[in-house]
Design an enzyme around this catalytic site. Sequence first.
Site, PDB file in Angstrom:
ATOM      1  N   ASP A  10       8.661   2.161  -3.513  1.00 45.69           N
ATOM      2  CA  ASP A  10       7.447   1.390  -3.748  1.00 45.69           C
ATOM      3  C   ASP A  10       7.272   1.289  -5.269  1.00 45.69           C
ATOM      4  O   ASP A  10       7.771   2.136  -6.018  1.00 45.69           O
ATOM      5  CB  ASP A  10       6.264   2.117  -3.111  1.00 45.69           C
ATOM      6  CG  ASP A  10       4.940   1.519  -3.508  1.00 45.69           C
ATOM      7  OD1 ASP A  10       4.760   0.301  -3.318  1.00 45.69           O
ATOM      8  OD2 ASP A  10       4.089   2.262  -4.027  1.00 45.69           O
ATOM      9  N   ARG A  41      -8.092  -0.177  -7.913  1.00 48.61           N
ATOM     10  CA  ARG A  41      -6.918   0.010  -7.067  1.00 48.61           C
ATOM     11  C   ARG A  41      -7.304   0.044  -5.584  1.00 48.61           C
ATOM     12  O   ARG A  41      -6.659  -0.599  -4.748  1.00 48.61           O
ATOM     13  CB  ARG A  41      -6.204   1.314  -7.463  1.00 48.61           C
ATOM     14  CG  ARG A  41      -5.062   1.734  -6.539  1.00 48.61           C
ATOM     15  CD  ARG A  41      -3.952   0.715  -6.512  1.00 48.61           C
ATOM     16  NE  ARG A  41      -2.773   1.234  -5.808  1.00 48.61           N
ATOM     17  CZ  ARG A  41      -1.762   0.491  -5.424  1.00 48.61           C
ATOM     18  NH1 ARG A  41      -1.771  -0.823  -5.641  1.00 48.61           N
ATOM     19  NH2 ARG A  41      -0.716   1.029  -4.807  1.00 48.61           N
ATOM     20  N   SER A 116       7.954  -3.971  -2.597  1.00 50.87           N
ATOM     21  CA  SER A 116       6.594  -3.929  -3.126  1.00 50.87           C
ATOM     22  C   SER A 116       5.744  -5.094  -2.654  1.00 50.87           C
ATOM     23  O   SER A 116       6.244  -6.165  -2.311  1.00 50.87           O
ATOM     24  CB  SER A 116       6.658  -3.937  -4.659  1.00 50.87           C
ATOM     25  OG  SER A 116       5.372  -4.049  -5.229  1.00 50.87           O
ATOM     26  N   ASN A 117       4.427  -4.869  -2.705  1.00 44.97           N
ATOM     27  CA  ASN A 117       3.455  -5.942  -2.487  1.00 44.97           C
ATOM     28  C   ASN A 117       3.467  -6.966  -3.613  1.00 44.97           C
ATOM     29  O   ASN A 117       2.979  -8.083  -3.450  1.00 44.97           O
ATOM     30  CB  ASN A 117       2.046  -5.360  -2.391  1.00 44.97           C
ATOM     31  CG  ASN A 117       1.750  -4.720  -1.039  1.00 44.97           C
ATOM     32  OD1 ASN A 117       2.395  -5.022  -0.041  1.00 44.97           O
ATOM     33  ND2 ASN A 117       0.772  -3.824  -1.015  1.00 44.97           N
TER      34      ASN A 117
END
Length: 220
Positions: A10, A41, A116-117
Amino acid sequence: MKNIKAIIFDAYGTLFDVNSAAEKCKDKIGNKWEGFANYWRTTQLEYTWLRSLMKRHKNFWQVTEESLDKSMKTYEIDSSMRNELLDLYKVLSTFKEVPEVLKSLKEKNFKLAILSNGTPALLNELVKSNNLENIFDDIFSIEEVGVYKPDSKVYDIPVKKYQIQRNEITFLSANTWDVSGGGNYGYNSIWVNRNSNTFDNLDYLPKHQIEDLSKLLDII
C-alpha cells in the site's frame, strides 16, 4: 514465508507519511496540526468507502481535495493554505526506513509493486519525488477498476497481471482495514503497525505485524 513471488505495498500511510504535508506547515497551523492531519486522513478514507458504496466514484485527488475542504473548515485553517497543503500532499515524504528496505528487497530479486487508491499520476509523482523510480516493477491504481479498496476487484489487479496465485503475494499495509481486505481476499497480509494500534475485528488476523518495514527483512 515460502513461495512468495511478489511483494506488494500500500502507498499512503505504509510507504509515504500522510501526515507529512500538514507537519511541514505546523508553524502556520500551530499545535492543532496533528489533529487536523489525522482528521483529513480519516475523512479522506471515509469518502472513498462511501463513494464506493454509493457507486459515485471520484478519483483519489478529487476525494483528497474535498476531504481537505471539510477538514480546514472543521479545524478553522486559513483557506489561503489550501493550495500549499495540496502541493505538499503530492510530494509526501517516505518513512525513514523505506528507501533502504526497498533497495534490499530489490537486490533479492523480488517482484515489487504498489497497489493504491491513488491515481497513476499521484503515485508516479510520489515515487519520483522520493527517488524510487527504479524500484517498482508496477504501480497499480484502483482507477483500473473504478472502485476503492477493500473491494476485491482491486486485489484482483496484480493477480491477473502476474498470473500467480493469491497466496503467492505478500501484501503490506499500515491500514488494518486494508490488511483485512487483502487477507480475506487470499494475500499473505502483513500489518505495519507504526503506532501500536489495535487491530480491527474484520475476520482476518495477520500472521505477522511489524513496527516498521525494516522488520520485513527478517520475515521474507
